[in-house]
Motif scaffolding. Structure first.
Motif, PDB file in Angstrom:
ATOM      1  N   LEU A  60       2.547  -4.688  12.482  1.00 18.84           N
ATOM      2  CA  LEU A  60       2.109  -4.202  13.783  1.00 18.84           C
ATOM      3  C   LEU A  60       2.796  -5.004  14.873  1.00 18.84           C
ATOM      4  N   GLN A  61       3.428  -4.324  15.806  1.00 21.23           N
ATOM      5  CA  GLN A  61       4.107  -4.995  16.903  1.00 21.23           C
ATOM      6  C   GLN A  61       3.516  -4.520  18.223  1.00 21.23           C
ATOM      7  N   ILE A  62       3.019  -5.490  18.995  1.00 15.89           N
ATOM      8  CA  ILE A  62       2.451  -5.211  20.309  1.00 15.89           C
ATOM      9  C   ILE A  62       2.987  -6.237  21.286  1.00 15.89           C
ATOM     10  N   ASP A  63       3.540  -5.764  22.387  1.00 17.81           N
ATOM     11  CA  ASP A  63       4.084  -6.643  23.425  1.00 17.81           C
ATOM     12  C   ASP A  63       5.047  -7.679  22.859  1.00 17.81           C
ATOM     13  N   GLY A  64       5.903  -7.243  21.952  1.00 16.76           N
ATOM     14  CA  GLY A  64       6.912  -8.129  21.389  1.00 16.76           C
ATOM     15  C   GLY A  64       6.405  -9.081  20.318  1.00 16.76           C
ATOM     16  N   GLN A  65       5.120  -9.056  20.035  1.00 18.93           N
ATOM     17  CA  GLN A  65       4.535  -9.911  18.996  1.00 18.93           C
ATOM     18  C   GLN A  65       4.257  -9.060  17.761  1.00 18.93           C
ATOM     19  N   ALA A  66       4.709  -9.516  16.618  1.00 17.01           N
ATOM     20  CA  ALA A  66       4.524  -8.763  15.384  1.00 17.01           C
ATOM     21  C   ALA A  66       3.697  -9.574  14.405  1.00 17.01           C
ATOM     22  N   ARG A  67       2.891  -8.836  13.611  1.00 16.66           N
ATOM     23  CA  ARG A  67       2.136  -9.508  12.554  1.00 16.66           C
ATOM     24  C   ARG A  67       1.953  -8.546  11.395  1.00 16.66           C
ATOM     25  N   LEU A  68       1.830  -9.128  10.226  1.00 15.11           N
ATOM     26  CA  LEU A  68       1.652  -8.373   8.995  1.00 15.11           C
ATOM     27  C   LEU A  68       0.180  -8.029   8.823  1.00 15.11           C
ATOM     28  N   LEU A  69      -0.100  -6.762   8.548  1.00 11.65           N
ATOM     29  CA  LEU A  69      -1.468  -6.341   8.266  1.00 11.65           C
ATOM     30  C   LEU A  69      -1.622  -6.191   6.758  1.00 11.65           C
ATOM     31  N   PRO A  70      -2.738  -6.611   6.202  1.00  8.62           N
ATOM     32  CA  PRO A  70      -2.947  -6.454   4.758  1.00  8.62           C
ATOM     33  C   PRO A  70      -2.997  -4.971   4.379  1.00  8.62           C
ATOM     34  N   SER A  71      -2.083  -4.534   3.553  1.00  9.42           N
ATOM     35  CA  SER A  71      -2.000  -3.111   3.235  1.00  9.42           C
ATOM     36  C   SER A  71      -3.127  -2.657   2.318  1.00  9.42           C
ATOM     37  N   SER A  72      -3.723  -3.557   1.565  1.00 10.89           N
ATOM     38  CA  SER A  72      -4.789  -3.149   0.646  1.00 10.89           C
ATOM     39  C   SER A  72      -5.964  -2.532   1.407  1.00 10.89           C
ATOM     40  N   ALA A  73      -6.212  -2.997   2.610  1.00 12.35           N
ATOM     41  CA  ALA A  73      -7.322  -2.469   3.401  1.00 12.35           C
ATOM     42  C   ALA A  73      -7.092  -1.009   3.791  1.00 12.35           C
ATOM     43  N   ALA A  74      -5.850  -0.587   3.882  1.00  8.14           N
ATOM     44  CA  ALA A  74      -5.563   0.797   4.255  1.00  8.14           C
ATOM     45  C   ALA A  74      -6.142   1.770   3.236  1.00  8.14           C
ATOM     46  N   PHE A  75      -6.262   1.338   1.992  1.00 10.31           N
ATOM     47  CA  PHE A  75      -6.772   2.206   0.932  1.00 10.31           C
ATOM     48  C   PHE A  75      -8.216   1.885   0.567  1.00 10.31           C
ATOM     49  N   SER A  76      -8.559   0.601   0.540  1.00 11.68           N
ATOM     50  CA  SER A  76      -9.914   0.224   0.128  1.00 11.68           C
ATOM     51  C   SER A  76     -10.925   0.359   1.258  1.00 11.68           C
ATOM     52  N   ASP A  77     -10.471   0.166   2.488  1.00 11.20           N
ATOM     53  CA  ASP A  77     -11.371   0.233   3.645  1.00 11.20           C
ATOM     54  C   ASP A  77     -10.606   0.801   4.840  1.00 11.20           C
ATOM     55  N   PRO A  78     -10.330   2.111   4.839  1.00 10.53           N
ATOM     56  CA  PRO A  78      -9.519   2.704   5.911  1.00 10.53           C
ATOM     57  C   PRO A  78     -10.097   2.474   7.303  1.00 10.53           C
ATOM     58  N   HIS A  79     -11.415   2.512   7.428  1.00 11.76           N
ATOM     59  CA  HIS A  79     -12.024   2.297   8.748  1.00 11.76           C
ATOM     60  C   HIS A  79     -11.809   0.859   9.203  1.00 11.76           C
ATOM     61  N   GLY A  80     -11.944  -0.088   8.280  1.00 15.02           N
ATOM     62  CA  GLY A  80     -11.685  -1.490   8.596  1.00 15.02           C
ATOM     63  C   GLY A  80     -10.238  -1.724   8.967  1.00 15.02           C
ATOM     64  N   PHE A  81      -9.335  -1.037   8.273  1.00 15.59           N
ATOM     65  CA  PHE A  81      -7.909  -1.153   8.575  1.00 15.59           C
ATOM     66  C   PHE A  81      -7.647  -0.630   9.983  1.00 15.59           C
ATOM     67  N   LEU A  82      -8.226   0.520  10.318  1.00 14.53           N
ATOM     68  CA  LEU A  82      -8.059   1.080  11.652  1.00 14.53           C
ATOM     69  C   LEU A  82      -8.622   0.135  12.705  1.00 14.53           C
ATOM     70  N   GLU A  83      -9.745  -0.499  12.413  1.00 14.79           N
ATOM     71  CA  GLU A  83     -10.315  -1.463  13.344  1.00 14.79           C
ATOM     72  C   GLU A  83      -9.363  -2.632  13.580  1.00 14.79           C
ATOM     73  N   GLN A  84      -8.671  -3.087  12.521  1.00 12.39           N
ATOM     74  CA  GLN A  84      -7.683  -4.163  12.675  1.00 12.39           C
ATOM     75  C   GLN A  84      -6.565  -3.737  13.620  1.00 12.39           C
ATOM     76  N   VAL A  85      -6.109  -2.520  13.453  1.00  6.43           N
ATOM     77  CA  VAL A  85      -5.024  -2.005  14.305  1.00  6.43           C
ATOM     78  C   VAL A  85      -5.501  -1.897  15.752  1.00  6.43           C
ATOM     79  N   LEU A  86      -6.666  -1.332  15.942  1.00  5.51           N
ATOM     80  CA  LEU A  86      -7.181  -1.148  17.296  1.00  5.51           C
ATOM     81  C   LEU A  86      -7.537  -2.461  17.991  1.00  5.51           C
ATOM     82  N   ALA A  87      -7.908  -3.470  17.204  1.00  7.95           N
ATOM     83  CA  ALA A  87      -8.288  -4.756  17.767  1.00  7.95           C
ATOM     84  C   ALA A  87      -7.066  -5.583  18.168  1.00  7.95           C
ATOM     85  N   ALA A  88      -5.922  -5.233  17.649  1.00  7.18           N
ATOM     86  CA  ALA A  88      -4.712  -6.025  17.911  1.00  7.18           C
ATOM     87  C   ALA A  88      -4.203  -5.845  19.322  1.00  7.18           C
TER      88      ALA A  88
END
Length: 88
Positions: A60-88
């Motif tokens: 995820l890259q926002i304002d020139g800052q990038a960070r790795l998101l745990p991909s396992s959450a995309a499948f095991s907890d899609p809502h939690g993964f979306l929350e991580q993206v939205l919180a960034a």
């Protein structure tokens, strides 16, 4: 559907009425091949930079800052993964 399969991808593009893209995919020209090669090179560099292993990898890259998101959450907890993206 396997989106890495050219026929499947062309079918998707056709359903989206992106006929020019589907036709270009069927007969890729040098510019399309080069663009794809650049994209793959950039993806490999990012994966190496972040120590990412495997696919899918989410960086995820926002304002020139990038960070790795745990991909396992995309499948095991899609809502939690979306929350991580939205919180960034």
């Amino acid at each position: 559907m396997d989106i890495s399969d050219i026929d499947s991808l062309q079918a998707i593009l056709g359903r989206l009425r992106l006929m020019d893209a589907a036709a270009r995919l069927a007969r890729p020209d040098a510019a399309l091949v080069e663009a794809n090669n650049r994209r793959l090179h950039q993806a490999r560099q990012l994966m190496q930079q972040f120590g990412a292993r495997g696919v899918p990898t989410f960086i995820l890259q926002i304002d020139g800052q990038a960070r790795l998101l745990p991909s396992s959450a995309a499948f095991s907890d899609p809502h939690g993964f979306l929350e991580q993206v939205l919180a960034a």
